[in-house]
Scaffold this motif. Structure first.
Motif, mmCIF file in Angstrom:
data_model
loop_
_atom_site.group_PDB
_atom_site.id
_atom_site.type_symbol
_atom_site.label_atom_id
_atom_site.label_comp_id
_atom_site.label_asym_id
_atom_site.label_seq_id
_atom_site.Cartn_x
_atom_site.Cartn_y
_atom_site.Cartn_z
ATOM 1 N N TYR A 228 1.036 -1.068 -0.022
ATOM 2 C CA TYR A 228 0.056 -0.001 0.037
ATOM 3 C C TYR A 228 0.955 1.356 -0.074
ATOM 4 N N LEU A 231 2.682 1.507 -3.405
ATOM 5 C CA LEU A 231 2.008 1.802 -4.552
ATOM 6 C C LEU A 231 0.974 2.974 -4.587
ATOM 7 N N ARG A 232 0.397 3.274 -3.293
ATOM 8 C CA ARG A 232 -0.610 4.141 -3.209
ATOM 9 C C ARG A 232 -0.361 5.279 -2.317
ATOM 10 N N THR A 233 0.913 5.613 -2.067
ATOM 11 C CA THR A 233 1.192 6.823 -1.188
ATOM 12 C C THR A 233 2.147 7.744 -1.614
ATOM 13 N N PRO A 234 2.268 8.922 -1.347
ATOM 14 C CA PRO A 234 3.311 9.890 -1.918
ATOM 15 C C PRO A 234 4.699 9.178 -1.491
ATOM 16 N N ASN A 237 6.077 6.823 -3.841
ATOM 17 C CA ASN A 237 6.706 7.376 -5.084
ATOM 18 C C ASN A 237 8.061 8.008 -4.699
ATOM 19 N N TRP A 238 8.333 8.686 -3.341
ATOM 20 C CA TRP A 238 9.444 9.064 -3.134
ATOM 21 C C TRP A 238 10.800 7.911 -3.055
ATOM 22 N N GLU B 106 3.138 14.787 -5.009
ATOM 23 C CA GLU B 106 1.851 14.039 -5.349
ATOM 24 C C GLU B 106 0.651 14.480 -4.871
ATOM 25 N N THR B 108 -3.202 14.056 -3.242
ATOM 26 C CA THR B 108 -3.365 13.166 -2.330
ATOM 27 C C THR B 108 -5.093 13.323 -2.072
ATOM 28 N N LEU B 113 -4.390 8.903 8.402
ATOM 29 C CA LEU B 113 -3.555 7.735 8.129
ATOM 30 C C LEU B 113 -3.978 7.322 6.668
ATOM 31 N N PHE B 114 -5.014 7.719 6.182
ATOM 32 C CA PHE B 114 -5.843 7.109 5.199
ATOM 33 C C PHE B 114 -5.526 8.169 3.714
ATOM 34 N N LYS B 115 -4.635 9.212 4.072
ATOM 35 C CA LYS B 115 -3.985 9.979 2.883
ATOM 36 C C LYS B 115 -3.340 9.540 2.063
ATOM 37 N N ARG B 116 -3.804 9.355 0.646
ATOM 38 C CA ARG B 116 -3.240 8.422 -0.080
ATOM 39 C C ARG B 116 -2.947 9.200 -1.593
ATOM 40 N N PHE B 117 -1.872 8.752 -2.299
ATOM 41 C CA PHE B 117 -1.605 8.940 -3.617
ATOM 42 C C PHE B 117 -2.775 8.975 -4.421
#
Ligand SMILES: Nc1ncnc2c1ncn2[C@@H]1O[C@H](COP(=O)(O)OP(=O)(O)OP(=O)(O)O)[C@@H](O)[C@H]1O
Ligand SMILES: [Mg+2]
Lengths: 368, 259
Positions: A228, A231-234, A237-238, B106, B108, B113-117
């Motif tokens: 997670y 693939l799904r957080t900034p 990506n960093w 990026e 968001t 906690l559920f902050k996501r890309f």
């Protein structure tokens, strides 16, 4: 040329097949490997290997390795290695045992303290690598010896000269956190499964499998979380960016140094988590704990599709890489093969994986 | 100039014994395109890297909107509203176009906690911004490594234009571009400038510079040779300044004015 060309789909693209889309996933090789190894053992091994207890039997060491390998994979994606995680397991195991036995700490204090201690050591690794710009390979190789040595010396200090620190089980007896870090989970559910005849029992009605070993659940939780994040957080990506090209990442505003130091802290904390699980399981610790685990973890990560050069890989891959590892180690005992084939098998897998990964990388980057 | 967004005063930069910049002053105001010209090794890239926070100047001061600034990292200058297209593009070949486009910034969704890309929004905007520049991406998850050099350059430019809130720095953005993409980039520079953003445009191509520039500063061996405003300098004069004057004149004859 038609002026409308900007609005239409590029005509030079054939539609991409599902297979070629799958080929782009870094964990593909490891999943294929699991399938191959499974087929191999289905043919050669005793059928007991693929009963419920047999499967849990090889998943237990697999998931212990996975806890390390997932951390190692994230660090590798971030462009660095940590060769000191095996020694970190020993040192964290010692720290934890001393906290529990010598200082009588309850687990709700001892566990966070151990994780924090490991993270602090990891951050030293990271600070040195980031500040000196030296390859992490060499810096953490130094720490492989330093931490192992500290574990040996510390163990003697803590025990008054012995090579083993015992009494952990007695010290944590009755602690409410024990079931989360040792033994089997969901015993009630498995007893119920046995009572309705869905799983095998011994003659006295006790199920042959009393639950799922907690390390399996920990490794699944970790792989889900790591995937997670990647693939799904900034931050994910960093991590890819820091490993792919630290200078480009930094020029684009990625806090590369912080990312790398955090990853070193994470791998060390993973080592500490494994140490806690193993020590609670064994009830004692010694200085050989985690010996050579750094290599196994890195191999699992590479089998899982991580590039040695960083910037590419997956936590799921490392997880499956660890399963391959456990399957081969334990699986050979179910066959007529000499167990010492294990190392040959391992080396072969590693070589195949590296060649395969290299091919994939060329595909992805369009290199020829 | 008093209304300059960024004012660089007497910037010096040394790399060990190498003096890359020997006291360069430069400024850019809102709604202007200030071109920086100069031969290879003149120090143009080094200069704009001090402006974007990659290097700390060895001496000199940077005023951002009138206040003295110390950019410790590219992140600081970005947060102030400066976006840069580096000459080496700062792209990561193994990563997708979208991931490169948003790298470090990026978008968001969700909280805590559920902050996501927000990948879907990121993909959508990337495709749209690329299309504005005249490039049709096959897919937003295509790895940058599989793009052509010009396509890569366009991604880098689209990214900077999208994020360049106050100042946009372009280090030789047109060097690898075809005719259509070049005119797209020049048109984009003009559009961005008209929106009130200050553009710093580095190029070797005098015609490109004259097409969009309002002021022209020529750098030579780490020093400024002077600044000219639009209409007060011809292509030939600029060309001569860049090449350091006389040598160029002799070349010109033998090349028949093709430079
Ligand atoms: N990191 C560095 N270490 C040492 N010297 C450097 C470094 N970066 C640049 N230089 C030197 O500083 C001088 C200016 O380089 P710079 O890249 O700024 O030139 P430029 O004007 O951008 O040239 P070009 O048109 O070729 O891009 C060169 O002589 C270069 O060798
Ligand atoms: Mg340059």
């Amino acid at each position: 040329m038609s002026t409308k060309s900007t609005d239409t789909v590029d005509e030079r693209i054939g539609s991409e097949s599902l297979l070629s889309r799958l080929m782009k996933r870094p964990e593909l090789g490891a999943i294929a490997g699991v399938i191959l190894v499974t087929i191999f053992f289905l043919i050669t091994a005793d059928s007991a290997m693929f009963t419920l207890s047999g499967v849990l039997n090889f998943l237990t060491p697999s998931s212990q390795l996975a806890i390390l390998a997932i951390g190692a994979a994230m660090l590798m994606i971030g462009g660095e290695f940590d060769l000191s995680i095996g020694s970190m397991v020993a040192l964290a195991g010692l720290f934890f045992s001393v906290a529990v036995v010598n200082f009588g700490m309850p687990l709700f204090m001892a566990i966070p303290a151990t994780l924090a201690f490991a993270a602090a050591v990891g951050s030293i690794n990271g600070q040195i690598v980031v500040r000196t710009g030296l390859p992490s390979f060499i810096v953490t190789l130094a720490f492989l010896f330093i931490l192992r040595g500290l574990s040996l010396v510390g163990l003697k200090l803590a025990t008054g000269g012995s090579t083993q620190l015992r009494g952990v089980r007695e010290a944590v007896e009755g602690d409410f956190l024990v079931p989360f870090f040792s033994g089997d989970a969901f015993p009630g559910f498995f007893a119920w499964l046995a009572s309705i005849g869905w799983i095998e029992t011994f003659k006295n009605g006790v199920p042959k499998v009393t639950g799922i070993p907690v390390e399996i659940l920990w490794s699944i939780a970790l792989v889900v979380l790591a995937t997670y994040v990647l693939l799904r957080t900034p931050v994910g990506n960093w991590i890819f960016a820091s490993g792919g090209d630290p200078e480009a990442a930094s020029n684009s505003g990625v806090p590369v140094k912080k990312v790398k130091i955090s990853l070193f802290m994470l791998t060390a904390a993973c080592a500490a988590l494994l140490a806690i699980i193993q020590v609670l399981d064994a009830g004692s610790t010694d200085a050989r704990r985690g010996f050579q685990k750094e290599f196994e973890a890195i191999i699992a990560a590479v089998i899982g599709g991580c590039l040695l050069t960083g910037g590419y890989g997956s936590a799921i891959g490392a997880f499956f890489g660890s399963i391959i590892f456990g399957m081969v180690v334990i699986g050979l005992t179910y066959t007529d093969f000499d167990q010492d084939w294990f190392q040959v098998f391992l080396g072969g897998m590693l070589l195949l994986a590296v060649i395969f990964n290299n091919m994939i990388r060329k595909r992805v980057t369009g290199e020829r | 100039m008093s209304d300059a967004i960024v004012h660089m005063e007497n910037i010096e930069k040394r790399f060990g014994p190498v003096i890359a910049l020997a006291g360069v002053s430069f400024d850019v105001s809102a709604g202007e395109c200030h071109c920086l010209l100069g031969d290879n090794g003149a120090g143009k890239s080094t200069f704009i890297k001090t402006m974007s926070g990659v290097y700390k100047p060895s001496a000199g001061s940077i005023l951002f909107e009138g206040k003295e600034m110390n950019f410790d990292s590219p992140r600081d200058s970005m947060e102030a509203g400066i976006a840069t297209v580096y000459q080496d593009l700062a792209m990561i070949p193994l990563m997708s176009v979208t991931r490169n486009f948003w790298m470090g910034r990026e978008p968001t969704k969700g909280k805590g906690l559920f902050k996501r890309f927000d990948i879907d929004r990121a993909n959508e905007i990337t495709m749209a911004e690329m299309q504005k520049m005249g490039i049709n991406l096959r897919a937003p998850d295509q790895a940058v490594g599989t793009l052509s050099g010009g396509e890569r350059q366009t991604v880098a430019i689209a990214r900077a234009v999208y994020f360049g809130a106050k100042v946009l720095i372009l280090d030789e953005p047109t060097s690898a571009l075809g005719v259509r993409q070049t005119s797209n980039v020049l048109a984009t520079v003009a559009r961005v400038r008209n929106q009130g953003i200050g553009v710093v445009f580095i190029t070797h191509n005098v015609r490109h510079a004259l097409a969009v520039g309002d002021r022209f500063t020529v750098l030579n061996r780490g020093k400024t040779l002077g600044t000219a405003t639009k209409g007060n300098i011809t292509a030939e004069e600029l060309q001569d300044l860049m090449a350091g004057g006389q040598e160029m004149a002799t070349l010109e004859g033998s090349l028949g004015g093709t430079v």
